[in-house]
Design a protein around this motif. Sequence first.
Motif, PDB file in Angstrom:
ATOM      1  N   ASP A   1      20.499  -0.987 -36.920  1.00  0.00           N
ATOM      2  CA  ASP A   1      20.018  -1.751 -35.769  1.00  0.00           C
ATOM      3  C   ASP A   1      21.232  -2.300 -35.016  1.00  0.00           C
ATOM      4  N   LEU A   2      20.993  -2.922 -33.878  1.00  0.00           N
ATOM      5  CA  LEU A   2      22.091  -3.348 -33.013  1.00  0.00           C
ATOM      6  C   LEU A   2      22.983  -4.379 -33.688  1.00  0.00           C
TER       7      LEU A   2
ATOM      8  N   GLU B   1      14.254  -1.993 -28.890  1.00  0.00           N
ATOM      9  CA  GLU B   1      15.308  -1.958 -29.912  1.00  0.00           C
ATOM     10  C   GLU B   1      16.291  -0.824 -29.649  1.00  0.00           C
TER      11      GLU B   1
ATOM     12  N   LYS C   1      18.321  -1.118 -26.271  1.00  0.00           N
ATOM     13  CA  LYS C   1      19.446  -2.065 -26.359  1.00  0.00           C
ATOM     14  C   LYS C   1      20.633  -1.412 -27.051  1.00  0.00           C
ATOM     15  N   ILE C   2      20.366  -0.636 -28.098  1.00  0.00           N
ATOM     16  CA  ILE C   2      21.442   0.068 -28.798  1.00  0.00           C
ATOM     17  C   ILE C   2      22.089   1.082 -27.867  1.00  0.00           C
TER      18      ILE C   2
ATOM     19  N   TRP D   1      24.343  -0.658 -25.450  1.00  0.00           N
ATOM     20  CA  TRP D   1      25.587  -1.074 -26.110  1.00  0.00           C
ATOM     21  C   TRP D   1      26.528   0.117 -26.246  1.00  0.00           C
TER      22      TRP D   1
ATOM     23  N   TYR E   1      25.976   8.297 -28.400  1.00  0.00           N
ATOM     24  CA  TYR E   1      24.702   8.055 -29.074  1.00  0.00           C
ATOM     25  C   TYR E   1      24.045   9.411 -29.302  1.00  0.00           C
TER      26      TYR E   1
END
Length: 321
Positions: A150-151, A183, A186-187, A190, A198
Amino acid sequence: MDDKFDFPACAVGTWAWGEGANGSKMVFGGKRDTVTLKNAFSAALKNGFTLWDTAEVYGMGSSERLLAECIREAGDMGRNVLISTKHMPLKKYSPGEVRSALLGSLDRLGVSRADIFWLHLPRNFRQNVNECAELVNEGRIGLIGLSNFDLEQIIAADKQLREKGLRVGAVQNHFSLIRRDTEQLKILDWCHENHVPYFSYMVLEQGALSGKYDDEHPIKGISMRSIRYNKRVLKKLRPLIDELRETAHDHGCKPAHIAISWAIAKGTVPIVGITKPSQAEELACTRGITLSSEEISRLEALADRSGIVSKGIWEPKISNV
């Protein structure tokens, strides 16, 4: 490989290559023919797909061993292959665990270095990240990857690595039209802000978004994917599946290409599994597809309207920083 590595538009996944536990039959409902898989590898390599993603748990090592055979038999072309493999951390940390896992994977793969080495889950990640850092400094790992984090965990691991003069090299999470909740977005933000690639897995939701299946043509047999994407789920997804089909018709391609192109448009590197030479050739077709903002919006609106949010049982639900 270093942090300036030029990632391809797509990576090739080998989850469906493994045998036995966590292998093709258990997860996807059918056993894959080795000769066909090797031909698929050759076709993918000829079409420029050089980054191959596997894991120690895919068929409990059998996927890695088959990939090694493919690379060896490819001769000179096999030297262009980039290896991405993963370690599933134990529930209780054991010193030297990551090193042992990496050496095991490298032995099965027949290589001396992993271009990307992923922690497959965030268990005991602080200790495991430290071991990964040591292996980078020894030249055994190119990039340290975090999968199913998770972030909060990603940021903590990146801070830890920066203190050692390193950083998180890549993130690999479940991301698709029906797995783009707050969720994951947001990742993804980032990653873009920090120039971290990613990698998106299950962009086709194991075939549920390929256009091949719907509530009238469900996935046959008993497997993890047929249970996950049953007729009830496929019925809710039907408007999205039909839109994928219609958009594919407009672009002169297949629905799967649209789902993959959507993931690319969102700034991810999709990991797409192939098991046949024809799939490798079809994957190359995504290079010529550019979706409009209107097409993307329609697909996302229908995905939201379905009410389906796909999340694997293996994906951590609570941060354990």
